[in-house]
Design an enzyme around this catalytic site. Structure first.
Site, PDB file in Angstrom:
ATOM      1  N   GLU A 265       0.840  -1.193   0.000  1.00 18.49           N
ATOM      2  CA  GLU A 265       0.000   0.000   0.000  1.00 18.49           C
ATOM      3  C   GLU A 265       0.883   1.253   0.000  1.00 18.49           C
ATOM      4  OE1 GLU A 265      -3.286   2.081   3.003  1.00 18.49           O
ATOM      5  OE2 GLU A 265      -1.708   0.782   3.784  1.00 18.49           O
ATOM      6  N   LYS A 336      -9.939   1.334  -1.916  1.00 19.65           N
ATOM      7  CA  LYS A 336     -10.144   0.928  -0.526  1.00 19.65           C
ATOM      8  C   LYS A 336     -11.529   1.339  -0.033  1.00 19.65           C
ATOM      9  CE  LYS A 336      -7.700   1.087   3.935  1.00 19.65           C
ATOM     10  NZ  LYS A 336      -6.532   1.662   4.636  1.00 19.65           N
ATOM     11  N   CYS A 389      -4.590  -2.991   3.737  1.00 19.05           N
ATOM     12  CA  CYS A 389      -4.180  -2.689   5.112  1.00 19.05           C
ATOM     13  C   CYS A 389      -5.288  -2.939   6.129  1.00 19.05           C
ATOM     14  CB  CYS A 389      -3.669  -1.253   5.183  1.00 19.05           C
ATOM     15  SG  CYS A 389      -2.673  -0.898   6.666  1.00 19.05           S
TER      16      CYS A 389
END
Length: 522
Positions: A265, A336, A389
């Site tokens: 990321e 995300k 994440c």
């Protein structure tokens, strides 16, 4: 004063039971908390017992959030507040559970069911309210990949939390009134449940047959420290480091060239808009071999006249392929979905901005959330579910039955938290997504821990890079297992068990109340 100390010890002990500490005797913090709650004079007293225990639990488990504020020296003054306010807020869930338990606690060993059900119901709420923060649920006490963790394939990590808390809380009646026989039966049942769960896991692991697909995945860990990442002189060296690691030949002589290369990321200190419009796009294309796919995490901006600044920003992962002199072709983009509060967006943004908090956290604008996670097509590899994440903390984001992918790509940035317990705990929590879904996970981070995780939550032999190590992992992608019960049914069995625990524990007292009411009428 003694009760305060005991409550703090209960929470801290339960926290130290989690990896990487692994002090499993700390699980006795749950029965201790149950005893402190029921022996409080009032529901308010029980609330404070729960809050104190929760504060200690989340302070031990989440102190590493303060490390992120030392990355920018201007924010260092906020570190003590972050380390204390987060556990103070999360402790409210434990306080609420204990207060409700004190309000309705029945008599006898059956009260164990109510404590476990209420406690885990509030833990489920902690993972969902205001987008949730499901860090270190009780079920994740067990090291992912070990025998005890395997029951998550059946009931998920929340179901494993219910089993764990209920089993150890069954020891609480040993201290207190009631028949000796009943108290021993309660403790025996608790120990028996833990043994049964361990036996189930041992059998499941003994029957596990790890096989591999023809896909080889390269995980790139460039060991880029967050505090140096955004310095003016760092950009060129970071790009060169990633390109060199991507282009290097297979580690073993005669080894296969990777089909997919995964960067973490936010790999580069620039947006995708800038990188793809610069000469670095050609350098990336040159590092990617023909037929190879590069998966790279970058922020991106998208024009939107309806947005406050005329654009929306996303934390994204791109699947790229080289087209030679033509540069890179974007095969797929994942945005995300679950963003980090105060890190990627400011909750109640308009209000917080008016109060001046946006300038305090140095967030000029928010990221926008992408759609709910769904698998993407990866050229040269089976379909994958991307979890960026923070998203790897959440059960249920990966389709477990219909539409199920073949693997999970977890691109993460744990460099914010340095050499603390945070990155290792994050690895353990992310590995539970493998157990729940029966899917392997390819995990790439800038500074560690990067790893190839098999469908049973175990790190494949030798396929791990520790924090502070620069290098690559060339790992064959494991085959998934069959569809797991959790993948098919999700959290429904857990929620039904919660309801059943409450009914079974409260029913006897409800019957007695009705009998007393009938007697008074007669």
């Amino acid at each position: 004063m003694i009760r305060i100390v005991l409550a703090l010890l209960a929470g801290a002990g339960a926290a130290f039971a989690h990896p990487p500490f692994g002090v499993l005797i700390g699980l006795l913090g749950y029965p201790l908390l149950m005893i402190l709650s029921e022996r409080s004079d009032t529901t308010r007293g029980a609330f404070w017992m729960g809050w104190l225990a929760g504060f200690a639990y989340f302070f031990v488990g989440c102190w590493w959030v303060a490390e992120a504020f030392f990355v920018n020296p201007e924010q260092a003054w906020m570190a003590p507040f972050a380390a204390s306010l987060l556990p103070a807020g999360l402790g409210l869930f434990w306080g609420g559970a204990c207060a409700l338990y004190r309000r309705f606690a029945p008599i006898g060993a059956v009260r164990v069911l109510l404590f476990a059900a209420l406690f885990c119901a509030f833990e489920w709420l902690r993972g969902h309210v205001l987008t949730g923060f499901p860090w270190n649920p009780a079920g994740a006490t067990w090291r992912a990949g070990g025998g005890m963790s395997q029951f998550a394939a059946v009931v998920g990590v929340y179901g494993l939390s219910l089993v764990t808390v209920g089993a150890v809380a069954a020891l609480a009646p040993l201290i207190g009134p009631g028949s000796r026989r009943g108290r021993l039966i309660s403790a025996g049942l608790g120990v028996g449940v833990l043994l049964a769960v361990g036996l189930f896991g041992a059998v499941r692991l003994a029957q596990a047959q790890l096989t591999f697909t023809d896909t080889v995945v390269r995980l790139v860990q460039a060991d880029v420290k967050q505090e140096t990442k955004w310095s003016p002189d760092a950009y060129r060296s970071i790009v060169d480091r990633y390109l060199a690691l991507t282009a290097q030949p297979p580690a073993e002589p005669g080894g296969r060239v990777p089909n997919v290369v995964v960067w973490p990321e936010g790999a580069l200190p620039a947006s995708a808009n800038d990188v793809f419009a610069s000469a670095d796009a050609q350098a990336l294309a040159a590092a990617v071999r023909p037929g190879q796919t590069l998966m790279i995490g970058l922020a991106r901006g998208e024009p939107d006249l309806m947005a406050p600044e005329g654009a929306r920003y996303y934390n994204s992962l791109f699947a790229l392929q080289s087209e030679g002199a033509a540069g890179l072709r974007v095969s797929a983009v994942y945005d995300k979905h679950r963003l980090v509060p105060f890190g990627e967006y400011l909750p109640l943004g308009s209000l917080m901005t008016s109060l001046g908090l946006r300038s305090l956290v140095h967030m000029p604008s928010d990221f926008s959330a992408g759609p709910r996670p769904s698998p993407i097509a990866v050229p040269g590899a089976p379909p994958a579910q991307v979890l960026i994440c923070y998203e790897s903390l959440y059960p249920g984001f990966t389709p477990g039955a219909a539409g199920r992918p073949a693997w999970i790509v977890n691109a993460s940035n744990d460099a914010w938290f340095g050499a603390t317990s945070g990155p290792r705990q994050h690895l353990n929590l992310a590995s539970y997504r493998a157990i729940e879904t029966g899917l392997p996970i390819a995990r790439a981070t800038p500074t560690g821990v990067s790893a190839m995780i098999d469908p049973w939550g175990r790190i494949v032999d030798g396929q791990r890079l520790e924090p502070g190590v620069m290098g690559v992992i060339d790992a064959p992608l494991p085959h998934p297992t069959g569809v797991t019960p959790y993948g098919r049914f999700g959290d429904w069995p857990f929620l039904i068990a919660l309801l059943g625990g409450c009914v079974l524990s409260l029913w006897p007292s409800m019957v007695r109340s009705r009998v007393r009411a009938s007697s008074s009428v007669i």
